[in-house]
Motif scaffolding. Structure first.
Motif, PDB file in Angstrom:
ATOM      1  N   LEU A  32       0.848  -1.189   0.000  1.00 55.13           N
ATOM      2  CA  LEU A  32       0.000   0.000   0.000  1.00 55.13           C
ATOM      3  C   LEU A  32       0.889   1.247   0.000  1.00 55.13           C
ATOM      4  N   PRO A  33       0.545   2.242  -0.800  1.00 52.94           N
ATOM      5  CA  PRO A  33       1.323   3.493  -0.798  1.00 52.94           C
ATOM      6  C   PRO A  33       0.910   4.383   0.371  1.00 52.94           C
ATOM      7  N   PHE A  34       1.800   5.276   0.760  1.00 51.59           N
ATOM      8  CA  PHE A  34       1.522   6.222   1.839  1.00 51.59           C
ATOM      9  C   PHE A  34       1.229   7.603   1.264  1.00 51.59           C
ATOM     10  N   ARG A  35       0.213   8.253   1.807  1.00 52.38           N
ATOM     11  CA  ARG A  35      -0.141   9.600   1.347  1.00 52.38           C
ATOM     12  C   ARG A  35       0.997  10.574   1.657  1.00 52.38           C
ATOM     13  N   SER A  36       1.309  11.411   0.682  1.00 55.14           N
ATOM     14  CA  SER A  36       2.409  12.355   0.851  1.00 55.14           C
ATOM     15  C   SER A  36       1.924  13.770   1.158  1.00 55.14           C
ATOM     16  N   SER A  37       0.658  14.058   0.881  1.00 53.15           N
ATOM     17  CA  SER A  37       0.138  15.408   1.138  1.00 53.15           C
ATOM     18  C   SER A  37      -0.480  15.473   2.541  1.00 53.15           C
TER      19      SER A  37
END
Length: 209
Positions: free
Chosen positions: A76-81
């Motif tokens: 799963l990717p992690f939110r960067s904003s």
């Protein structure tokens, strides 16, 4: 009173939680799920994996687990904003495992507070219902990126649930030398699309003391 979604003080000889894939062979869950276990097994409809702890951060209630066999799954990717109030969220996990069967459960809500109890900046408050066994579930935004890790709930309040911020999860992975994925897609997913894209990365944790 404040309680973990899987309180250790009432821990039986075996217990369950949820974990999600953050890098090849590496899953994230809560420290209170993994700590004290002599054996950790991850299970899903795809099978079973033996796991061992890499690092546990009890202060922030996060732990990383390494699985014994290679993983072909998409982390799963992690939110960067940044994260704001009223942000729509989805959780997927394995609450009340056994009682509710072995399938993954989906709940939705919003970010309802940017602090935990006593202005704890490590935590996000959210409204999606959680149950024992939800601990370690990913809190996902509308693109399927991780905003936080479900950790705890107020037991005598409705829908006052808490997740550890993704920035703390990222810091733990960086400290352990784990290469994680940052959010790249901006497409909003329906709940059904979210489940299709993420469920293979989310597994039940079965622990024995």
């Amino acid at each position: 009173p404040f309680a973990s979604a899987n309180p250790s003080e009432q821990r039986p000889s075996s217990w369950t939680g949820t974990a999600f894939l953050v890098a090849p062979n590496v899953f994230m869950t809560n420290a209170h799920v993994a700590d004290g276990a002599s054996r950790i097994r991850l299970s899903s409809l795809q099978g079973n994996l033996e796991a061992e702890p890499i690092i546990s951060d009890s202060t922030n209630d996060l732990a990383l687990l390494r699985v014994a066999s290679p993983s072909h799954l998409q982390p799963l990717p992690f939110r960067s904003s940044s994260i704001g109030l009223a942000q729509a969220i989805t959780t997927l996990g394995y609450p009340l495992a056994g009682l509710m069967g072995n399938g993954i459960q989906v709940t939705q809500g919003v970010i309802s507070g940017l602090f935990g109890a006593h202005n704890d900046i490590r935590l996000l408050q959210f409204t999606a219902p959680i149950q024992p066994g939800s601990s370690g579930s990913p809190l996902l935004d509308e693109t399927g990126a991780v905003l936080g890790v479900v950790s705890s709930t107020f037991t005598h309040a409705q829908n006052m649930n808490f997740a550890i911020r993704n920035s703390l999860a990222i810091a733990l992975m960086e400290a352990a030398g784990i290469h994680y994925t940052s959010q790249t897609r901006s497409q909003t997913l329906s709940a059904a699309q979210m489940v299709t894209q993420t469920q293979n990365a989310i597994w039940r944790v079965e622990c024995a003391g």
